[in-house]
Design an enzyme around this catalytic site. Structure first.
Site, mmCIF file in Angstrom:
data_model
loop_
_atom_site.group_PDB
_atom_site.id
_atom_site.type_symbol
_atom_site.label_atom_id
_atom_site.label_comp_id
_atom_site.label_asym_id
_atom_site.label_seq_id
_atom_site.Cartn_x
_atom_site.Cartn_y
_atom_site.Cartn_z
ATOM 1 N N CYS A 267 -20.534 2.603 34.592
ATOM 2 C CA CYS A 267 -20.933 1.374 34.506
ATOM 3 C C CYS A 267 -21.862 0.148 35.195
ATOM 4 C CB CYS A 267 -20.189 0.815 33.028
ATOM 5 S SG CYS A 267 -20.074 -0.279 31.950
ATOM 6 N N GLY A 268 -22.969 0.387 35.470
ATOM 7 C CA GLY A 268 -23.223 -0.251 36.462
ATOM 8 C C GLY A 268 -23.762 -1.730 36.081
ATOM 9 N N GLU B 41 -27.108 2.616 23.850
ATOM 10 C CA GLU B 41 -25.918 2.550 24.747
ATOM 11 C C GLU B 41 -24.518 3.589 23.965
ATOM 12 O OE1 GLU B 41 -23.580 0.584 27.220
ATOM 13 O OE2 GLU B 41 -25.234 -0.416 28.210
ATOM 14 N N ARG B 42 -24.160 5.175 24.450
ATOM 15 C CA ARG B 42 -23.808 5.580 23.818
ATOM 16 C C ARG B 42 -22.160 4.968 23.429
ATOM 17 N NH1 ARG B 42 -20.421 10.850 27.579
ATOM 18 N NH2 ARG B 42 -21.001 8.878 29.122
ATOM 19 N N CYS C 39 -28.035 -2.737 30.777
ATOM 20 C CA CYS C 39 -27.901 -1.427 30.905
ATOM 21 C C CYS C 39 -27.950 -0.827 31.807
ATOM 22 C CB CYS C 39 -27.996 0.276 29.940
ATOM 23 S SG CYS C 39 -26.895 1.074 30.823
ATOM 24 N N GLY C 40 -26.565 -1.002 33.195
ATOM 25 C CA GLY C 40 -27.524 -0.945 34.783
ATOM 26 C C GLY C 40 -27.603 0.982 34.958
ATOM 27 N N GLY D 175 -28.289 2.643 32.478
ATOM 28 C CA GLY D 175 -29.604 3.471 31.793
ATOM 29 C C GLY D 175 -30.900 2.812 32.888
ATOM 30 N N ASN E 128 -22.416 9.253 34.022
ATOM 31 C CA ASN E 128 -23.210 9.524 32.156
ATOM 32 C C ASN E 128 -24.383 9.423 32.475
ATOM 33 O OD1 ASN E 128 -24.417 7.008 33.161
ATOM 34 N ND2 ASN E 128 -23.666 5.364 31.666
ATOM 35 N N HIS F 104 -27.750 10.060 30.517
ATOM 36 C CA HIS F 104 -29.081 9.333 30.383
ATOM 37 C C HIS F 104 -29.899 9.665 29.556
ATOM 38 C CE1 HIS F 104 -27.462 4.652 30.911
ATOM 39 N NE2 HIS F 104 -26.400 6.048 32.602
ATOM 40 N N ASN G 89 -26.735 8.648 26.780
ATOM 41 C CA ASN G 89 -27.346 6.977 26.507
ATOM 42 C C ASN G 89 -28.381 7.630 25.974
ATOM 43 O OD1 ASN G 89 -25.019 5.133 27.459
ATOM 44 N ND2 ASN G 89 -24.664 6.409 28.673
ATOM 45 N N ASN H 140 -25.193 -7.971 29.268
ATOM 46 C CA ASN H 140 -23.702 -6.523 28.750
ATOM 47 C C ASN H 140 -22.497 -7.223 29.343
ATOM 48 O OD1 ASN H 140 -24.323 -3.764 30.614
ATOM 49 N ND2 ASN H 140 -23.801 -4.196 27.791
ATOM 50 N N ASN I 168 -15.800 2.290 25.617
ATOM 51 C CA ASN I 168 -16.644 1.716 25.103
ATOM 52 C C ASN I 168 -15.738 1.534 23.323
ATOM 53 O OD1 ASN I 168 -19.138 3.296 26.482
ATOM 54 N ND2 ASN I 168 -18.280 4.766 25.999
HETATM 55 N N1 LIG Z 1 -23.065 -1.368 29.865
HETATM 56 C C1 LIG Z 1 -23.247 0.164 30.907
HETATM 57 C C2 LIG Z 1 -23.643 1.596 30.353
HETATM 58 C C3 LIG Z 1 -22.646 2.565 29.893
HETATM 59 C C4 LIG Z 1 -22.394 3.117 29.345
HETATM 60 C C5 LIG Z 1 -21.886 4.058 28.145
HETATM 61 N N2 LIG Z 1 -22.001 3.404 26.924
HETATM 62 C C6 LIG Z 1 -21.702 5.329 28.737
HETATM 63 O O1 LIG Z 1 -21.027 6.044 27.566
HETATM 64 O O2 LIG Z 1 -22.131 6.338 29.471
HETATM 65 C C7 LIG Z 1 -23.692 -0.316 31.996
HETATM 66 O O3 LIG Z 1 -24.411 -0.781 31.888
HETATM 67 O O4 LIG Z 1 -24.324 1.146 33.072
#
Ligand SMILES: N[C@H](CCC[C@H](N)C(=O)O)C(=O)O
Length: 260
Positions: A75-76, A195-196, A204-205, A207, A147, A149, A177, A13, A66
């Site tokens: 965003c983990g 991912e959104r 996705c952390g 997530g 965010n 999920h 997400n 990621n 994004n």
């Molecule tokens: N890649 C990110 C998540 C991005 C979340 C983003 N897509 C949103 O709009 O919430 C992670 O590692 O958590």
């Protein structure tokens, strides 16, 4: 006049980081989407902006964008990358507050992602709904890590097929997400996340954190769980104090200059 950036990744990621504390840069839909573009720009799943924090105890303010220009509250994987970039286990200020970080003996990065939000208004959802069983085919669970999920627990194969439509389902006023999980054991989850605003990513952390929270709530998972994604695994613990600890790798890929 160009601006300096770092390209980083956590389990594939990937992110472009620009620190505006020492150089002038303002994120716009145009420049964020261009930076994220893998042909016309640098290329990444999310753009990350570092700025001067406003909360006492914070070392840096971190904002996540994004490729479609939408801003994410969490965003983990990027949070681990920022902690690794700054070093000395910084405290990150994000939309959800202060996220302390740590470095493990093996050099991995841990982030206290804070407490999940479990109420329908906090996810958010469009109407009063039991967030443990959403009224959608496959009956996912939902929560927010800052965010939105939704997590399904009936297999990972449908991510690319059903992710786009679910991301935009009217039940999610801010989109969502979408995690697709396969329970391998009570302490091991296979996961793919659509991912959104970004699409299918290798990991996705937030997530992974949301999936463990939703799995524990459904009594499918233990509070300590390995989440295996296409790009690799994260160690997640939904602690008894309510916070979610996420541990995994973070890597600097290269640095460069972006011509503004
Ligand atoms: N890649 C990110 C998540 C991005 C979340 C983003 N897509 C949103 O709009 O919430 C992670 O590692 O958590």
């Amino acid at each position: 006049m160009s601006v300096r950036f770092q390209k980083m990744q956590g389990l594939g990621n990937d992110f472009v980081v620009i620190d505006k504390r020492h150089q002038a840069f303002s994120p716009t839909l145009n420049n964020v989407s261009k930076i994220c573009d893998r042909r016309l720009g640098i290329g990444c799943d999310q753009f990350v902006l570092l700025d001067t924090p406003s909360l006492p105890g914070a070392d840096v303010l971190v904002r996540f964008f994004n490729p479609d220009g939408s801003e994410a509250g969490a965003c983990g994987n990027a949070s681990r990358c920022v902690a690794a970039l700054l070093g000395h286990a910084p405290v990150l200020q994000t939309q959800v507050g202060l996220l302390p970080s740590l470095v493990t003996e093996t050099g991995e990065i841990g982030i206290d992602m804070g407490a999940p939000r479990l109420g329908w208004r906090e996810v958010p959802l469009a109407r009063e709904t039991d967030t443990l069983v959403l009224p959608l085919p496959g009956a996912p669970a939902a929560c927010s890590m800052g965010n939105p999920h939704a997590t399904f627990f009936n297999g990972i194969r449908d991510a690319a097929q059903f992710g786009p439509e679910l991301e935009h389902d009217p039940l999610f006023p801010e989109r969502a997400n979408i995690g697709f999980g396969q329970i391998r054991a009570r302490d091991n989850l296979r996961l793919r996340v659509w991912e959104r605003g970004a699409g299918l990513t290798p990991a996705c952390g937030s997530g992974a954190c949301a999936a463990v929270v939703n799995g524990v709530r459904r009594n499918l998972l233990d509070r300590r769980c390995i989440v295996e994604m296409d790009g690799g695994s994260l160690r997640i613990e939904w602690r008894e104090d309510g916070h979610v600890l996420m541990i995994g790798p973070a890597t600097l890929v290269f640095e460069g200059e972006w011509p503004q």
